[in-house]
Enzyme design. Structure first.
Site: not given
Ligand code: GAL
Length: 681
Positions: A474, A411, A495
């Site tokens: 994306g 991420d 999200d």
């Molecule tokens: C976001 C991600 C989520 C989750 C979260 C955890 O950036 O899109 O799905 O993983 O971080 O902190």
């Protein structure tokens, strides 16, 4: 006059409308009512949820620099349907695109009275000053307050109905004219007691990597398994259906699987593809984020794995148990269970005290016949502020493999290209300058790809197959290059949350990305929001209605999206379970061709999406995004087929008959009819 009313009057006075807007019209016959006193959280809108006195992103409403205390924040395309029963006199307000879009978006507001438009704002762009309206609505029975996307798609269309007020005859109240929500209803038939083999029909493994696959089958136990044509190097445990071993030579191996119990036998072809590509069909499993978020513990992970088996989900092909953020130590949390040394003296990453035994945890999950995943970021910190992989990518990948992990979600979070300038200067602390923000347009394609390539190379060196799930929301059209950096999937959006606006906004926006999906590399519109969710520790039932949940699972299946259950697995109710155990629906998602559905017809809020299947049939979703039941039609010409076709209802697992030229079905509010259309033999 309370504090809010005073501020509101000031805001509207600045627009030159103090005579009506925000001033109390003291009359013994009528009364002013702020429409923000209604619960607008479930109104129909293209993104997010309606909010009282806040924007769709939950900020203070601001239009061209002017702030408003009162009103309704929404997002195109949206409708606020009001019932006033001839008891209203006037509706008034000030509208505009909220400044929070940072210069993006364009919208049109309109008001319809008994179905006829009586006012229209014209196109409103960033910095268009708030437009004022005050309309005589005497005798009107219903009002629709509409925001449309001005014809250019609804990205960033954050719309404010500021100071929105209705004048009603004394004692009368406006109500939201929302349709009744259906009770949960189960369509999936119960699995038969005779054996049926389910789940993916094709499985990729790299030469030399441990092979680990459990045959998924429903039917009464005890059951025994066998396989014809298993290549050398693999063995099958007849009792559990577990295939393990190692393949050394690249190649395709066609195997016939058998499952037998006292009532009969099932067989199914299974193709093993030994080569560089893994994850040939979308990953199916569970992830901790949408339920536990920062509260996750190893015990939750074990409980989810146990529930995957006990609920029978494993028998339908569900495979992964994935830990999201918060298994690592946090940079500055007060919570002792998130504290500790970040790495050992050799630089090896250390889990936080909630995860005291990673190898023990992966063994636990593997012993149940499941696979296990975890999460990191290419920056120094995860999105939640925990330790991640910048400068330690290879060491971390090695550690994940040694612990026994099978899946990595990577991420973007705190990563930025400024970090790279100092990568080799170890005296430089990434936290001193690592948070320099660079304008999006200063990133080259290579800047976007770099961190993912670094981890791709690190994973490729591991003697273990690790599914690589990219998460950077994306940006930079990741679908165009995700496969080049080794991604088995890539998030295409921000999200998701459990609202109709979020789920349907994301899902129906995937049209156009179908060209980029295929075996081993899939678009990922984010995880499932059914069951008990809540981003921990407090959980609630998903806010999606039953019809919306059918839409969610049907659409994600058509989209060949990874299916990652986001709810608490220990609290699965019968309805949620029925959504996750329909083998004919799962087969749409897992079809070996790996095609993603596209939209083939659009009629207002009615949409038809179709996906090509390996057996020559089409999986077709007839969707109704409107607030009332409607008839949705799919024409053979939209599917490029002709003649007599057999139509099968996949949720009910029932043939509906032979049809020529078209098929139509009544579809409930926000619902779907999911069918398979095959040429008549
Ligand atoms: C976001 C991600 C989520 C989750 C979260 C955890 O950036 O899109 O799905 O993983 O971080 O902190």
């Amino acid at each position: 006059m309370n504090k809010r009313d005073v501020r509101s009057m000031i805001a509207c006075a600045a627009l030159g409308v103090a005579s009506w807007c925000g001033a109390q019209t003291a009359s013994d016959k009528t009364e002013d009512i702020w429409l923000s006193t209604l619960d607008v959280s479930r109104i129909e809108q293209g993104w997010g949820q309606g909010r009282s006195n806040r924007t769709v992103d939950n900020r203070r409403m601001t239009i061209a620099g002017k702030s408003f205390e009162q009103g309704i924040g929404t997002h195109a395309n949206s409708i606020i349907p009001l019932k006033v029963d001839g008891k209203a006199v006037k509706i008034s307000g000030c509208v505009g695109l909220d400044d929070e879009t940072g210069g993006r978006g364009s919208i049109i507001f309109s008001v319809k009275a008994d179905g006829k438009e009586i006012w229209n704002s014209g196109t409103m762009k960033p910095q268009t000053p708030a437009k004022v309206f005050s309309l005589d609505i005497k005798g009107v029975k219903t009002l629709d307050l509409v925001v449309s996307d001005a014809g250019d798609g609804y990205d960033y269309d954050h719309a404010d109905w500021a100071d929105l007020k209705i004048t009603m005859l004394s004692g009368a109240k406006p109500t939201l004219d929302m349709p009744e929500i259906e009770e949960p209803y189960i369509l999936t038939p119960k699995p038969k007691p005779t054996p049926r083999i389910n789940g993916t029909k094709v499985f990729g493994v790299r030469p030399g990597s441990p092979f680990f696959f459990r045959i998924a089958a429903t039917g009464d136990r005890p059951m025994t398994f066998s396989a014809d044509g298993l290549p050398e190097g693999l063995t099958l445990d007849a009792k559990t259906g577990q295939i393990s071993g190692k393949l050394t030579k690249e190649g395709e191996y066609k195997v016939m699987l058998h499952a037998r119990n006292a009532l009969g036998e099932a067989e199914r072809e299974f193709k093993i593809v030994c080569g560089p590509t893994i994850g040939l069909t979308p990953a199916m499993g569970w992830n901790s984020w949408n339920c536990f978020a920062s509260a996750v513990t190893a015990e939750d992970i074990k409980a989810a794995a146990d529930a995957m088996v006990e609920s029978g989900l494993i028998d339908h092909g569900w495979m992964y148990i994935n830990i999201d953020d918060y298994w690592m130590v946090h940079r500055n949390s007060d919570d002792p269970s998130l504290q500790g040394p970040h790495r050992d003296q050799d630089g090896k990453i250390l889990p936080n005290p909630r995860f005291p035994d990673m190898p023990g945890l992966t063994d636990y999950v593997h012993d149940l016949g499941l696979r296990i995943g975890l999460y990191s970021s290419p920056g120094p910190w995860s999105c939640g502020g925990c330790v991640t992989s910048f400068r330690y990518e290879e060491q971390d990948a090695t550690q994940y493999a040694e612990w026994g992990f099978d899946y990595l979600k990577y991420d973007w979070c705190s990563y930025n290209k400024g970090l790279e300038e100092h990568r080799d200067d170890l005296s430089w602390d990434p936290n001193s300058g690592g948070n320099i923000t660079y304008a999006n347009n200063s990133y080259t394609l290579e800047d976007h790809q770099r961190p993912y390539v670094i981890m791709q190379k690190a994973l490729a060196k591991q003697p273990r197959d690790i599914i690589y799930s990219l998460c950077q929301y994306g940006t930079a059209d990741v679908w165009k290059w995700g496969p080049d950096v080794g991604g088995n999937s890539w998030r295409t959006t921000q999200d998701i949350n459990d609202s109709w606006g979020s789920m349907s906004g994301i899902g129906f926006r995937q049209d156009g990305l179908e060209a980029y999906a295929g075996p081993g590399h899939f678009n990922d519109p984010d995880m499932l929001v059914i069951g008990k969710v809540g981003w921990g520790p407090q959980l609630r039932d998903s806010r999606l209605t039953p019809n919306e949940q059918y839409t969610h699972i049907s659409l994600w299946s058509l989209l060949a999206s990874p299916l990652l259950i986001g709810c608490d697995m220990t609290q699965l109710d019968d309805f949620t379970l029925s959504l996750l155990t329909n083998d004919e629906v799962i087969e749409v998602n897992q079809d070996p061709l790996g095609r993603q559905a596209s939209r083939v017809a659009l009629d207002g809020q009615l949409e038809v999406w179709a996906k090509e299947m390996e057996d020559g049939s089409k999986a077709v979703g007839l969707f109704n995004r409107a607030n009332r039941e409607a008839t949705v039609t799919v024409k053979w010409s939209d599917l490029g087929i002709e003649g007599q076709q057999v139509v099968r209802d996949l949720w009910r697992q029932e043939d509906l008959g032979n049809f020529e030229n078209k098929f139509e079905a009544k579809v409930g509010r926000h619902g779907v009819v999911l069918v398979k259309i095959s040429p008549k033999k």
